[in-house]
Design a protein around this motif. Sequence first.
Motif, PDB file in Angstrom:
ATOM      1  N   LEU A  58      35.906  37.186  38.455  1.00  0.00           N
ATOM      2  CA  LEU A  58      36.067  38.034  37.758  1.00  0.00           C
ATOM      3  C   LEU A  58      35.485  39.789  37.722  1.00  0.00           C
ATOM      4  O   LEU A  58      36.367  40.482  38.002  1.00  0.00           O
ATOM      5  N   LYS A  62      36.525  42.800  39.116  1.00  0.00           N
ATOM      6  CA  LYS A  62      36.773  44.409  38.508  1.00  0.00           C
ATOM      7  C   LYS A  62      35.848  45.419  38.197  1.00  0.00           C
ATOM      8  O   LYS A  62      36.594  47.029  38.640  1.00  0.00           O
ATOM      9  N   ILE A  68      41.939  43.910  39.911  1.00  0.00           N
ATOM     10  CA  ILE A  68      41.518  42.242  39.682  1.00  0.00           C
ATOM     11  C   ILE A  68      43.031  41.035  40.773  1.00  0.00           C
ATOM     12  O   ILE A  68      44.199  41.813  39.788  1.00  0.00           O
ATOM     13  N   TRP A  73      43.492  35.644  39.380  1.00  0.00           N
ATOM     14  CA  TRP A  73      44.156  35.968  37.946  1.00  0.00           C
ATOM     15  C   TRP A  73      43.803  34.159  38.301  1.00  0.00           C
ATOM     16  O   TRP A  73      44.014  33.222  37.114  1.00  0.00           O
ATOM     17  N   SER A  76      41.470  31.710  38.845  1.00  0.00           N
ATOM     18  CA  SER A  76      40.779  31.797  38.078  1.00  0.00           C
ATOM     19  C   SER A  76      40.839  30.884  36.087  1.00  0.00           C
ATOM     20  O   SER A  76      41.089  29.995  35.978  1.00  0.00           O
TER      21      SER A  76
END
Length: 210
Positions: A58, A62, A68, A73, A76
């Motif tokens: 992540l 970024k 992201i 997302w 994760s």
Amino acid sequence: MTVKKKNPAWLPMAIDYGPVLVFFLAYRLSRPATTGIGDIVAITQGTGAFMAATLVALIVSKWRMGRISPMLWLSSVLVCGFGALTIIFHDATFVQIKPTVIYLLCGGGLLIGNWRGKPLLKILLADAFVGLDDDGWRILSRNWGWFFLFFAALNEGLRHVYNQANHNFDTWIAMKLYVFMPLSFLFTFGHMPMLMRHGLGQEQDSEEEK
């Protein structure tokens, strides 16, 4: 004028598949020489490494790519959620179910979006497929939707055969690297002729000619 630094081509692949490789290596290094109850220690340690690597992915996404993706997302959140349950309850079932949930959500979302006339992959991957026309996006979203559902069914079948209870959990992990990953690459590159027919790269070529 500030020149935007171009990221290496392998970076998105490393972000997507790096945590899985970390999980595999951490499990194999922690796994005892003989199978048995000790496997759960390796499973929880591998899961912890998987969660940590996902958080790193992540941050790198970024930092290097400036964003992201929604899919990263989602992955994760599920990795950390199901991973925490695996560690708390010492049960590998949770970490094995996680891919099924991701595949079902992604596949269902893509097919429903296509049915409503809104190919979601166009929103997620527009920068990666410059010039692709609407028909191409619809075909790509539809095919990936069904492919994700196939992966969900495949993961469930393998999960019931290769698991902690049968003392062959390591085979299920190996399948993620030696079956799921190659199939994903083949499916991706198999779409190249269709993508080219539907305008992939043509817009970029026109701009370069100018």
